[in-house]
Design a protein around this motif. Sequence first.
Motif, PDB file in Angstrom:
ATOM      1  N   LYS A   1      -3.401 -21.133 -25.217  1.00 58.86           N
ATOM      2  CA  LYS A   1      -4.761 -20.739 -24.824  1.00 58.86           C
ATOM      3  C   LYS A   1      -5.790 -21.148 -25.876  1.00 58.86           C
ATOM      4  O   LYS A   1      -6.812 -21.753 -25.558  1.00 58.86           O
ATOM      5  CB  LYS A   1      -4.848 -19.208 -24.626  1.00 58.86           C
ATOM      6  CG  LYS A   1      -3.914 -18.651 -23.593  1.00 58.86           C
ATOM      7  CD  LYS A   1      -4.226 -17.214 -23.262  1.00 58.86           C
ATOM      8  CE  LYS A   1      -4.092 -16.276 -24.454  1.00 58.86           C
ATOM      9  NZ  LYS A   1      -2.688 -16.075 -24.870  1.00 58.86           N
ATOM     10  N   SER A   2      -5.501 -20.817 -27.143  1.00 62.82           N
ATOM     11  CA  SER A   2      -6.445 -21.157 -28.214  1.00 62.82           C
ATOM     12  C   SER A   2      -6.569 -22.666 -28.370  1.00 62.82           C
ATOM     13  O   SER A   2      -7.658 -23.192 -28.578  1.00 62.82           O
ATOM     14  CB  SER A   2      -5.989 -20.549 -29.537  1.00 62.82           C
ATOM     15  OG  SER A   2      -6.157 -19.165 -29.497  1.00 62.82           O
ATOM     16  N   THR A   3      -5.438 -23.366 -28.278  1.00 60.00           N
ATOM     17  CA  THR A   3      -5.458 -24.829 -28.368  1.00 60.00           C
ATOM     18  C   THR A   3      -6.346 -25.406 -27.275  1.00 60.00           C
ATOM     19  O   THR A   3      -7.154 -26.305 -27.528  1.00 60.00           O
ATOM     20  CB  THR A   3      -4.031 -25.369 -28.223  1.00 60.00           C
ATOM     21  OG1 THR A   3      -3.199 -24.739 -29.183  1.00 60.00           O
ATOM     22  CG2 THR A   3      -3.983 -26.868 -28.437  1.00 60.00           C
TER      23      THR A   3
ATOM     24  N   GLY B   1      -2.312 -15.604 -20.471  1.00 62.16           N
ATOM     25  CA  GLY B   1      -0.997 -16.170 -20.735  1.00 62.16           C
ATOM     26  C   GLY B   1      -0.420 -15.543 -21.982  1.00 62.16           C
ATOM     27  O   GLY B   1      -1.146 -14.949 -22.770  1.00 62.16           O
ATOM     28  N   PRO B   2       0.899 -15.668 -22.180  1.00 68.24           N
ATOM     29  CA  PRO B   2       1.516 -15.039 -23.353  1.00 68.24           C
ATOM     30  C   PRO B   2       1.056 -15.692 -24.653  1.00 68.24           C
ATOM     31  O   PRO B   2       0.493 -16.777 -24.647  1.00 68.24           O
ATOM     32  CB  PRO B   2       3.018 -15.275 -23.127  1.00 68.24           C
ATOM     33  CG  PRO B   2       3.085 -16.444 -22.219  1.00 68.24           C
ATOM     34  CD  PRO B   2       1.875 -16.377 -21.352  1.00 68.24           C
TER      35      PRO B   2
ATOM     36  N   HIS C   1      -6.130 -11.266 -23.440  1.00 71.57           N
ATOM     37  CA  HIS C   1      -4.789 -10.720 -23.405  1.00 71.57           C
ATOM     38  C   HIS C   1      -4.669  -9.612 -22.370  1.00 71.57           C
ATOM     39  O   HIS C   1      -3.590  -9.275 -21.924  1.00 71.57           O
ATOM     40  CB  HIS C   1      -4.424 -10.156 -24.785  1.00 71.57           C
ATOM     41  CG  HIS C   1      -3.684 -11.133 -25.637  1.00 71.57           C
ATOM     42  ND1 HIS C   1      -2.598 -11.826 -25.185  1.00 71.57           N
ATOM     43  CD2 HIS C   1      -3.876 -11.549 -26.901  1.00 71.57           C
ATOM     44  CE1 HIS C   1      -2.149 -12.615 -26.132  1.00 71.57           C
ATOM     45  NE2 HIS C   1      -2.924 -12.477 -27.191  1.00 71.57           N
ATOM     46  N   GLN C   2      -5.815  -9.026 -22.015  1.00 74.77           N
ATOM     47  CA  GLN C   2      -5.792  -7.875 -21.124  1.00 74.77           C
ATOM     48  C   GLN C   2      -5.974  -8.349 -19.689  1.00 74.77           C
ATOM     49  O   GLN C   2      -7.058  -8.712 -19.278  1.00 74.77           O
ATOM     50  CB  GLN C   2      -6.908  -6.886 -21.484  1.00 74.77           C
ATOM     51  CG  GLN C   2      -6.822  -6.324 -22.893  1.00 74.77           C
ATOM     52  CD  GLN C   2      -7.420  -7.227 -23.945  1.00 74.77           C
ATOM     53  OE1 GLN C   2      -7.664  -8.410 -23.722  1.00 74.77           O
ATOM     54  NE2 GLN C   2      -7.657  -6.680 -25.127  1.00 74.77           N
TER      55      GLN C   2
ATOM     56  N   GLU D   1     -10.267 -14.705 -27.398  1.00 78.50           N
ATOM     57  CA  GLU D   1      -9.862 -13.295 -27.537  1.00 78.50           C
ATOM     58  C   GLU D   1     -11.013 -12.414 -28.011  1.00 78.50           C
ATOM     59  O   GLU D   1     -10.904 -11.756 -29.045  1.00 78.50           O
ATOM     60  CB  GLU D   1      -8.723 -13.154 -28.555  1.00 78.50           C
ATOM     61  CG  GLU D   1      -7.597 -14.136 -28.395  1.00 78.50           C
ATOM     62  CD  GLU D   1      -6.575 -13.674 -27.386  1.00 78.50           C
ATOM     63  OE1 GLU D   1      -6.787 -12.605 -26.790  1.00 78.50           O
ATOM     64  OE2 GLU D   1      -5.602 -14.394 -27.180  1.00 78.50           O
ATOM     65  N   PRO D   2     -12.124 -12.355 -27.295  1.00 76.11           N
ATOM     66  CA  PRO D   2     -13.306 -11.665 -27.824  1.00 76.11           C
ATOM     67  C   PRO D   2     -13.104 -10.162 -28.031  1.00 76.11           C
ATOM     68  O   PRO D   2     -13.801  -9.562 -28.841  1.00 76.11           O
ATOM     69  CB  PRO D   2     -14.378 -11.923 -26.765  1.00 76.11           C
ATOM     70  CG  PRO D   2     -13.626 -12.213 -25.527  1.00 76.11           C
ATOM     71  CD  PRO D   2     -12.370 -12.900 -25.954  1.00 76.11           C
ATOM     72  N   ILE D   3     -12.173  -9.546 -27.324  1.00 69.24           N
ATOM     73  CA  ILE D   3     -12.056  -8.086 -27.438  1.00 69.24           C
ATOM     74  C   ILE D   3     -10.705  -7.654 -27.989  1.00 69.24           C
ATOM     75  O   ILE D   3     -10.377  -6.473 -27.969  1.00 69.24           O
ATOM     76  CB  ILE D   3     -12.302  -7.393 -26.068  1.00 69.24           C
ATOM     77  CG1 ILE D   3     -11.353  -7.947 -25.020  1.00 69.24           C
ATOM     78  CG2 ILE D   3     -13.750  -7.587 -25.639  1.00 69.24           C
ATOM     79  CD1 ILE D   3     -11.362  -7.137 -23.740  1.00 69.24           C
ATOM     80  N   ALA D   4      -9.936  -8.602 -28.519  1.00 71.21           N
ATOM     81  CA  ALA D   4      -8.577  -8.250 -28.949  1.00 71.21           C
ATOM     82  C   ALA D   4      -8.556  -7.300 -30.141  1.00 71.21           C
ATOM     83  O   ALA D   4      -7.576  -6.607 -30.364  1.00 71.21           O
ATOM     84  CB  ALA D   4      -7.797  -9.522 -29.284  1.00 71.21           C
TER      85      ALA D   4
END
Lengths: 294, 261
Positions: free
Chosen positions: B43-45, B37-38, B206-207, B173-176
Amino acid sequence: MIKFEEPIDIWGQISPEHGYTVHGAAGALPFKPLNRQALAMRIFLLVISLLTIYALLTIDYRSVDVAKAAADTLNNLKIIFLQPDTHRLSLRDAFYEVVITMGLAFLTTLFGGVIAFFLGLLGARNLAPKQVTNIVKGFVAFIRAVPTILWVLIFAVAAGLGSAAAVIGMTFHSVSYLTKAYAESFEELDRSVIEALSASGANWWQIVFQAVIPSAATSILSWTFLRYEINFANAVAMGAAAGAAGIGFDLFMAGGYYFDLREVGLITYIILAFAMALEAVATGLKGRIRQNPR
Amino acid sequence: MALLELKNVTKYYAGPTPALAGVSFTVKEGEFVSVIGPSGAGKSTLLRCINRMIEVTGGEILFGDLAVSKLKRRDLRKLRTGIGMIFQHYNLVDRLTVIENVLHGRLGYKSTLAGVLGLYSREEKMQAFNIIKILGLGEQVYQRCDQLSGGQKQRVGIARALVQNPKMILCDEPIASLDPNASKIIMDYLKKIANGMGITLICNLHQVNVALAYSDRIIGINKGKVVYDGPPGKLTADLTSEIYGTESGELIVDWGERYAS
């Protein structure tokens, strides 16, 4: 696909040929705008200079011969620093007195450090709620704003002039100084690391001892040592001013009571030697910590 | 068997717009779920509500048979020891060594005093060493974490989560922050953890193409609402655009890769 609405070459128009003009009079191009702050600064400097000139012009020398006074001062300095000698104080006594002064500094730094450690935890924004940190930081800022000597004299009311008042007063000031320093060292650890550990089920004390303190250990140690040096200087002054024992008291007696300039010189050199030794130890310690963590 | 169940979870920060607006889904044991999602979609919440790093405003979260929002302090700690978490910025203690950071994952199991003194049992240390070795960091065990590369740091993060013996790992976001090569290594490890060890993974990504290639299931979130929930195979270009709220075809997603991998 990505499209640019404008051709990129219009960027070239942002150049002096295309109406990019410098405003203001030709020639005088101030690189610093004259705002209120700068104006206030200029007025302040002007007033200070005028006051200085006025004071120097109207000063009342009375019968002091400036040339003779300067010569005498230089002569006294020469006696102090070039002919140090001892009359009443043996070298062994002097050494013992310095140890007492160092003990005073050590004790106040130790007390201050222990108390400041816990206050620092409450004052670190990443460890305590905002209201608590504000209260702690406000409190220690207030203590810090009052000089050490004043705290010693305040406590002298209760404890009597002497070493007890000196220890309490100096501890008081050390607590406030070290609390701020420790809290800032603790804050070096990012909040997100603390989040990661509490997400894995670790509790507050575990996070403090396993993550916060290892991260802050180097700076905590250097702050404490810096405070020890400050406290050493304070302890010398307290010996004279508050009647706490130590080399400071001997310095006061030699200078103010017996007017023994040679002994003043000797004591100064002894204090200097100890201060330099402290500095060397501190530098060595810090270097070793940086090389070899923990 | 459902391991995690979210029922109508809502979250309001200050202000009238919800960060999460009625999110419901269930996750099975050993499932690899990607949440896409944008930025700012919630997502984090969502992840942090699951282990209650953030308190929900409404709704219910069930982990196993525990109602997450009703747990007392001690039980909450127990819940968190069963859920690992890894982060975009790794969130390691840089000045400590790899093994020390990994052992931090055991703190939740310890009494306060044992944790404060850092007393770890022999079995715990053995397990930590084994996990570090499996993740290919055998040579870096005693190195300080600030000397590691991003990919290595993230593997330490994974080791710290694994040493908890978790039922589930939350990945934010493990690979951001990683380059494509390190990203692939990390995602491969995560895939192995989900499929090989039966640990449930919920992974914010994100990917989109990475999510397509690795996950068993994709949940698309936009403005705090679930707008897609299904297997990667059914996620079309149009649906992806809907998740990200853009016109079709403007996203930089390599749709060819899903067939290649």
